[in-house]
Enzyme design. Structure first.
Site, PDB file in Angstrom:
ATOM      1  CD  GLU A 177      -4.897   3.875  -5.590  1.00 13.65           C
ATOM      2  OE1 GLU A 177      -4.025   3.055  -5.248  1.00 13.65           O
ATOM      3  OE2 GLU A 177      -4.850   5.077  -5.307  1.00 13.65           O
ATOM      4  CB  CYS A 217       0.241   4.017  -4.392  1.00 12.36           C
ATOM      5  SG  CYS A 217      -1.335   4.623  -3.840  1.00 12.36           S
ATOM      6  CD  GLU A 254       4.627   1.516  -5.652  1.00 13.11           C
ATOM      7  OE1 GLU A 254       4.197   0.382  -5.885  1.00 13.11           O
ATOM      8  OE2 GLU A 254       3.879   2.494  -5.401  1.00 13.11           O
ATOM      9  CE  LYS A 312      -6.152 -10.531   2.376  1.00 15.05           C
ATOM     10  NZ  LYS A 312      -4.868 -10.182   3.031  1.00 15.05           N
TER      11      LYS A 312
HETATM   12  P1  ADP Z   1       2.397  -5.157  -0.778  1.00 18.67           P
HETATM   13  O1  ADP Z   1       3.392  -5.679  -1.778  1.00 18.67           O
HETATM   14  O2  ADP Z   1       2.452  -3.704  -0.604  1.00 18.67           O
HETATM   15  O3  ADP Z   1       2.310  -5.963   0.494  1.00 18.67           O
HETATM   16  P2  ADP Z   1       0.289  -6.566  -2.032  1.00 18.67           P
HETATM   17  O4  ADP Z   1      -0.240  -6.172  -3.352  1.00 18.67           O
HETATM   18  O5  ADP Z   1       1.153  -7.777  -1.967  1.00 18.67           O
HETATM   19  O6  ADP Z   1       1.006  -5.303  -1.468  1.00 18.67           O
HETATM   20  O7  ADP Z   1      -0.879  -6.771  -0.976  1.00 18.67           O
HETATM   21  C1  ADP Z   1      -2.021  -5.970  -0.899  1.00 18.67           C
HETATM   22  C2  ADP Z   1      -3.183  -6.819  -0.443  1.00 18.67           C
HETATM   23  O8  ADP Z   1      -3.396  -7.840  -1.396  1.00 18.67           O
HETATM   24  C3  ADP Z   1      -2.970  -7.530   0.890  1.00 18.67           C
HETATM   25  O9  ADP Z   1      -4.207  -7.562   1.588  1.00 18.67           O
HETATM   26  C4  ADP Z   1      -2.555  -8.927   0.466  1.00 18.67           C
HETATM   27  O10 ADP Z   1      -2.832  -9.924   1.427  1.00 18.67           O
HETATM   28  C5  ADP Z   1      -3.412  -9.124  -0.770  1.00 18.67           C
HETATM   29  N1  ADP Z   1      -2.915 -10.119  -1.739  1.00 18.67           N
HETATM   30  C6  ADP Z   1      -1.633 -10.466  -2.000  1.00 18.67           C
HETATM   31  N2  ADP Z   1      -1.584 -11.427  -2.936  1.00 18.67           N
HETATM   32  C7  ADP Z   1      -2.867 -11.702  -3.311  1.00 18.67           C
HETATM   33  C8  ADP Z   1      -3.492 -12.592  -4.245  1.00 18.67           C
HETATM   34  N3  ADP Z   1      -2.782 -13.403  -5.002  1.00 18.67           N
HETATM   35  N4  ADP Z   1      -4.832 -12.569  -4.351  1.00 18.67           N
HETATM   36  C9  ADP Z   1      -5.572 -11.732  -3.604  1.00 18.67           C
HETATM   37  N5  ADP Z   1      -5.057 -10.885  -2.693  1.00 18.67           N
HETATM   38  C10 ADP Z   1      -3.724 -10.853  -2.538  1.00 18.67           C
END
Ligand code: ADP
Length: 499
Positions: free
Chosen positions: A262, A296, A395, A187
């Site tokens: 990570e 990161c 961060e 994904k």
């Molecule tokens: P950022 O804040 O840098 O956008 P995220 O941690 O929100 O990083 O997102 C990283 C990845 O995790 C993306 O592919 C996002 O769609 C996915 N993501 C965000 N929320 C969820 C969730 N609740 N469950 C699974 N995947 C998620």
């Protein structure tokens, strides 16, 4: 600051990117799509299928079916390795095309995006060897007994990737899982899904059987969450924010899934007064601002030994002002925009917070070319930061540096460790004894002395504290993407005499 104009209106919607499920490029069952924007212009450059739970389920079923038919896991190790290497070769051959897509989708300078794609190829080339590595052991046992244990793939691995290195991380997260025989459902981050469409096609072209590598697009709360909650995905690998990592762990506890994380960081970049000044300044600019600070492991806390502070910070700020921010397609550009409007608002919010909190804005803080619609921001340096300020603890994920001072190794360790993260730390010193002493006491999964961001694919690391869970890269990744099975055989030992 030298500012090149962001690119104009050349990018238009030309493409619809679908999921890759069971070897086919398919739209969402609902027909729903979302737009992917070019962060340098704010304009949409493609429509992308938006995966709902039913699309995720179709991808997981395709992956599971491929695994159960043993089309990949049951292939001769040499055959699997050959296909992995071929994927690496094809990525290298197409690096220019994929790099251009990546640059348009993320705002990365074109040369940088292309170099990252080339680097991504190494993940398939290196991890190809994992298909052929020894993976088990025999154990001392009673006479007439033979006991061995070996590593087995989990079956279906769910990989969730962020937007800061889309193509590179797609390869980073999936190549080691595939090499040891797993099927994968990937994904991608919704901000930057386009380059992965190339990966999905190229993997098939290299000879990987359909259904082994699947890609589903969409957002976190719907698409990502459906993958995390799917009972047929026993292993998850995630790179992203600590908040989402915690949520993934929480949901996974229902099935006791194995979760590799990570997560975020607040890397201290520590300059001692015995450091090679020129190298320390050049390296500190690189680690603070490269990729517009969206890494990161970015060295976002600059800790300078008190006596050296004034001259180092003065030179650092002077050079930060010369960094060329602007059009990612222009050859001299060093920094592109932030990934999205949300990210721009988050970063400017932290800059405001730094000002209000009493830090001194030494340079930057402003938007660049904002009239053109892109999310450009100046490299920003705050001095007079204290370790308790939010800009020193949280961060930011943008080009915003907090400068602090220390007088002894003891004090540097105390400040460096005074955050919830423990991903990386960088040291600048010519005293190797000091480097070893500091490395022993810093709470971080990887320490770089005089070489920030040095992370070849064969070198393992693991985030400490709230920065991660599980080993990444190197031969260690073989264990990360397999679980243990033990077999004890009585072939001539004593007979059972119970009851
Ligand atoms: P950022 O804040 O840098 O956008 P995220 O941690 O929100 O990083 O997102 C990283 C990845 O995790 C993306 O592919 C996002 O769609 C996915 N993501 C965000 N929320 C969820 C969730 N609740 N469950 C699974 N995947 C998620």
């Amino acid at each position: 600051m030298q500012v090149a104009e962001p690119p104009g209106a050349s990018s238009t919607t030309t493409e619809t990117v679908n999921h890759m499920i069971g070897g086919d490029e398919v739209p969402s069952k609902s027909g729903r799509t979302f737009g992917s924007l070019n962060p340098a212009t704010g304009r949409e450059i493609a429509r992308v299928a938006f995966g709902e739970a039913e699309d995720v389920d179709a991808a997981v079923r395709a992956a599971r079916e491929a695994y159960e038919r043993r089309v990949w896991a049951g292939m001769a190790p040499g055959g699997r390795a050959r296909i992995m290497r071929r994927i690496g070769d094809l990525i290298r051959e197409r690096a220019d095309v994929i790099g251009a897509v990546e640059s348009a989708d993320t705002g990365k300078p074109l040369g940088q995006a292309t170099a990252e794609v080339t680097l991504a190829a190494d993940f398939f080339t290196y991890f190809a060897t994992h298909a052929e590595l020894p993976d088990g052991r025999t154990h001392p046992a009673d006479a007439g007994y033979f006991v061995y244990s070996k590593r087995e793939p989990y079956g279906v691995v769910g990989a969730i990737s962020p937007w800061n290195y889309p193509f590179l991380l797609a390869c980073w997260k999936t190549a080691p899982a595939l090499a040891v025989g797993n099927s994968v459902v990937l994904k991608m981050a919704e901000q930057s899904p386009l380059s992965t469409a190339h990966l999905g096609r190229l993997v098939l072209e290299a000879g990987m059987p359909a259904g082994v590598f699947n890609v589903v697009h969409g957002d976190g709360p719907t698409t990502g969450a459906a993958l995390v909650a799917h009972p047929d995905v026993p292993k998850l690998t995630f790179t992203g924010s600590t908040a989402v990592g915690k949520e993934i762990l929480r949901v996974s506890s229902q099935w006791i899934k194995s979760v590799h994380l990570e997560l975020g960081g607040k890397t201290p970049n520590i300059i001692f007064d015995d450091a090679d000044r020129e190298q320390a300044i050049a390296g500190s600019l690189f680690t603070a601002f490269y990729n517009t600070g969206q890494i990161c492991t970015s060295g976002t806390r600059l800790l300078v030994q008190r006596d050296a502070k004034d001259s180092i910070v003065e030179q650092f700020v002077e050079r930060a002002r010369k960094i060329r921010v602007g059009d990612p397609t222009a050859p001299g550009t060093q920094l592109g925009p932030l990934i999205s409007r949300e990210q721009l608002e988050r970063v400017t919010g932290y800059i405001e917070e730094g000002r209000r909190g009493g830090a001194t804005l030494a340079t930057g803080g402003g938007l660049v070319g904002s009239g053109a619609g892109g999310y450009f921001i100046e490299p920003t340096v705050f001095t007079d930061v204290t370790p308790d300020m939010r800009i020193a603890k949280e961060e930011i994920f943008g080009p915003v540096l907090s400068v602090m001072t220390f007088s002894s190794e003891e004090e540097a360790v105390r400040i460096a460790n005074d955050v919830m993260y423990g991903l990386a730390a960088t040291l600048w010193t010519t005293d190797l004894g000091r480097a070893f002493r500091m490395a022993d006491r810093l709470e971080a999964g990887i320490i770089w002395t005089n070489c920030p961001h040095y992370l070849p694919v064969n070198v393992p690391y693991e985030g400490h504290k709230l920065s991660g869970l599980g080993e990444d890269l190197g031969v260690e990744a073989q264990n990360t993407f397999t679980h243990l099975k033990t077999h004890a055989i009585n072939f001539g030992g004593g007979k059972l005499e119970w009851a």
